[in-house]
Motif scaffolding. Structure first.
Motif, short mmCIF file in Angstrom:
data_model
loop_
_atom_site.label_atom_id
_atom_site.label_comp_id
_atom_site.label_asym_id
_atom_site.label_seq_id
_atom_site.Cartn_x
_atom_site.Cartn_y
_atom_site.Cartn_z
N ARG A 1 0.83 -1.21 0.00
CA ARG A 1 0.00 0.00 0.00
C ARG A 1 0.87 1.26 0.00
N ALA A 2 1.89 1.27 0.82
CA ALA A 2 2.79 2.42 0.88
C ALA A 2 3.47 2.64 -0.47
N TYR A 3 3.85 1.55 -1.11
CA TYR A 3 4.52 1.67 -2.40
C TYR A 3 3.57 2.22 -3.46
N CYS A 4 2.31 1.77 -3.46
CA CYS A 4 1.33 2.30 -4.40
C CYS A 4 1.15 3.81 -4.23
N HIS A 5 1.09 4.24 -2.99
CA HIS A 5 0.99 5.70 -2.74
C HIS A 5 2.23 6.42 -3.25
N SER A 6 3.39 5.84 -3.07
CA SER A 6 4.60 6.51 -3.53
C SER A 6 4.64 6.62 -5.05
N LEU A 7 4.12 5.61 -5.73
CA LEU A 7 4.05 5.69 -7.20
C LEU A 7 3.15 6.83 -7.65
N ILE A 8 2.02 7.00 -6.98
CA ILE A 8 1.12 8.09 -7.36
C ILE A 8 1.69 9.44 -6.94
N ASP A 9 2.39 9.47 -5.82
CA ASP A 9 3.08 10.71 -5.43
C ASP A 9 4.00 11.19 -6.55
N ALA A 10 4.68 10.23 -7.20
CA ALA A 10 5.62 10.58 -8.25
C ALA A 10 4.93 11.12 -9.50
N LEU A 11 3.62 10.92 -9.61
CA LEU A 11 2.86 11.39 -10.77
C LEU A 11 2.23 12.76 -10.52
N GLU A 12 2.46 13.30 -9.37
CA GLU A 12 1.86 14.58 -8.95
C GLU A 12 2.08 15.66 -10.02
N GLY A 13 0.99 16.36 -10.36
CA GLY A 13 1.07 17.47 -11.29
C GLY A 13 0.83 17.11 -12.74
N ARG A 14 0.69 15.82 -13.04
CA ARG A 14 0.47 15.40 -14.42
C ARG A 14 -1.02 15.21 -14.67
N ASP A 15 -1.49 15.71 -15.80
CA ASP A 15 -2.90 15.55 -16.17
C ASP A 15 -3.17 14.19 -16.81
N VAL A 16 -2.17 13.67 -17.51
CA VAL A 16 -2.28 12.38 -18.16
C VAL A 16 -1.14 11.49 -17.68
N VAL A 17 -1.48 10.30 -17.23
CA VAL A 17 -0.48 9.35 -16.76
C VAL A 17 -0.68 8.03 -17.49
N ASP A 18 0.38 7.28 -17.63
CA ASP A 18 0.29 5.94 -18.21
C ASP A 18 0.12 4.95 -17.08
N ALA A 19 -1.12 4.52 -16.87
CA ALA A 19 -1.42 3.67 -15.71
C ALA A 19 -0.78 2.30 -15.81
N ALA A 20 -0.45 1.86 -17.01
CA ALA A 20 0.24 0.57 -17.15
C ALA A 20 1.73 0.73 -16.91
N HIS A 21 2.32 1.69 -17.59
CA HIS A 21 3.77 1.86 -17.54
C HIS A 21 4.26 2.51 -16.26
N ASP A 22 3.46 3.47 -15.73
CA ASP A 22 3.91 4.24 -14.57
C ASP A 22 3.34 3.75 -13.24
N TYR A 23 2.44 2.79 -13.29
CA TYR A 23 1.81 2.33 -12.05
C TYR A 23 1.71 0.81 -11.99
N GLN B 1 2.75 -1.84 -13.68
CA GLN B 1 3.89 -2.75 -13.83
C GLN B 1 4.81 -2.75 -12.61
N TYR B 2 4.85 -1.64 -11.90
CA TYR B 2 5.80 -1.53 -10.79
C TYR B 2 5.37 -2.30 -9.55
N ILE B 3 4.08 -2.46 -9.37
CA ILE B 3 3.58 -3.02 -8.10
C ILE B 3 3.98 -4.48 -7.93
N PRO B 4 3.63 -5.37 -8.85
CA PRO B 4 4.05 -6.77 -8.66
C PRO B 4 5.56 -6.93 -8.78
N THR B 5 6.21 -6.07 -9.55
CA THR B 5 7.67 -6.15 -9.66
C THR B 5 8.31 -5.93 -8.30
N ARG B 6 7.86 -4.91 -7.58
CA ARG B 6 8.43 -4.63 -6.26
C ARG B 6 8.09 -5.74 -5.27
#
Length: 422
Positions: A145-167, A169-174
């Protein structure tokens, strides 16, 4: 022999199980899905469901001469029948490609236990169960859960995000790299390993061998590091655990690690991405989950049913007639769990997503003896990923539906998923 001795010499993983001996061309336009199907084609990746539905109505067990001969059952009862029939179908290779592993690779296979046949399968699978119980997996939830929040924190300020590439894929990898005790800085390499194993099935033999060698060289290096510096993780467990009174052979250790790494990443990455894709294009379902967060566990099962990412394969053991078709020894059989999950003979309103579906015995995690050992892990990751996303982004839509791309092959999920947030 000491643990150090087992891993002091090169570990030849690729001598046969991953690559086998037969070369067949498998790509190219499909002329007729009933007699020339190919799950590696772009139109299948983009939207396989109309193709599966038409086959189920007109030719429920399709055939192709590609891959050296393969079958595609699309009815739930046929997929289940083959999945449970270990007498006539072998699991020694579960990824259809341009090579078949030799028969003497059974019953162990290259990536036990998923590549294993009975009776070895039961014992190899049993070794993994303690690490994947609900209780064991619950210990990873807070960090996930903490890691998921950190991923979204890193997307702060963007209107369009790539939910596959930027979110996604990272969760199960970590999570799986933490469980295996791999360095976080190595995680960018894992995507390449996944794509080589699951999407590079028609590469020339030398190219495929080189790519798979890179994966197994990495795994053996991690094993040797764990031998030198033991710690409390899944890799050290596999090094130390015993089967039939002896520690596991190096090929068994590395093969199981490859399975956990590749399957642990791609299947969940795909399930998270497909779920977000559905919610981004279906405002009513998104709004309902935001308003009724307690519905998420039930809705999640429905999303798994409707967008099951995984198709497994079996090899026919001997020439035979099966449900009206004449199968030859070493024909592939694609077990399309996604097609089984949309069979109207098994599910009411099978082609619809019904978030509050109460009876939902879906096959997203497989059927039979090879049902996914990591299902509790995948469910935890999917639930937490969706909970955090919906909490942080209660309003989101597809930024450009035409820009969404899907993985080809036997694990299907979004690879690019531009979403407009806020």
């Amino acid at each position: 022999m000491t643990v150090d001795d087992r891993f002091s010499q090169p570990v030849d993983i690729l001598k046969d199980p991953a690559l086998g001996t037969r070369n067949e061309i498998i790509t190219g336009p499909v002329a007729d899905w009933t007699t020339d199907f190919s799950h590696t084609e772009p139109e299948w990746a983009a939207d396989p469901y109309p193709i599966q539905d038409e086959l189920r109505r007109t030719c429920p067990i399709a055939h192709t001469e590609r891959f050296g001969g393969a079958w595609l059952p699309t009815r739930y009862e046929d997929v289940a029948g083959i999945a449970y029939d270990t007498e006539r179908f072998s699991s020694r290779s579960i990824i259809v490609g341009n090579f078949r592993p030799p028969r003497d690779s059974a019953p162990v296979g290259g990536t036990p236990p998923i590549s294993s046949d009975p009776p070895f399968h039961y014992d190899a699978r049993k070794l993994l169960l303690p690490a994947f119980t609900k209780t064991a997996i619950a210990r990873h939830e807070e960090a996930t859960r903490a890691y998921c929040h950190s991923l979204i924190d890193a997307l702060e300020g963007r209107d369009v995000v790539d939910a596959a590439h930027d979110y996604a894929q990272y969760i199960p990898t970590r999570v799986i790299s933490d469980m295996l005790g791999f360095p976080p800085e190595d995680e960018p390499r894992f995507r390449g390993f996944v794509e080589s194993a699951l999407e590079g099935v028609n590469l020339p033999p030398d190219d495929r061998r080189a790519r798979m060698s890179e994966l197994f060289d990495y795994l053996v290096a991690q094993v040797r590091d764990h031998v030198a510096h033991p710690r409390d993780d899944l890799t050290s467990y596999l090094i130390d655990v015993e089967l039939y009174g002896s520690k596991l052979q190096p090929a068994h250790v590395a093969g199981t690690m490859a399975l956990l790494l590749v399957a642990g990443i791609d299947t969940t990455w795909s399930a998270i991405g497909a779920s977000l894709w559905h919610l981004a294009r279906t405002p009513a379902d998104r709004e309902r989950l935001v308003a009724e967060p307690a519905l998420l566990p039930t809705a999640m099962e429905e999303l798994l049913r409707a967008y099951a990412p995984v198709t497994m394969a079996r090899l026919v053991k001997e020439d035979m007639s099966w449900n009206g078709v004449d199968m030859k020894a070493d024909d592939w059989v694609l077990l399309s769990f996604p097609a089984a999950n949309r069979d109207p003979a098994q599910f009411d309103r099978a082609g619809e997503v019904v978030l509050d579906r109460q009876v939902n015995r879906h096959a997203a995690f497989g059927l039979g003896i090879h049902r996914c050992v990591g299902s509790h892990l995948a469910r935890m990751e999917l639930r937490v990923a969706l909970e955090v996303w919906l909490q942080r982004y209660p309003v989101f839509t597809l930024a450009d539906p035409s820009a969404v791309t899907w993985a080809t092959g036997q694990v299907r999920g979004p690879r690019t998923l531009p979403i407009r947030v806020g």
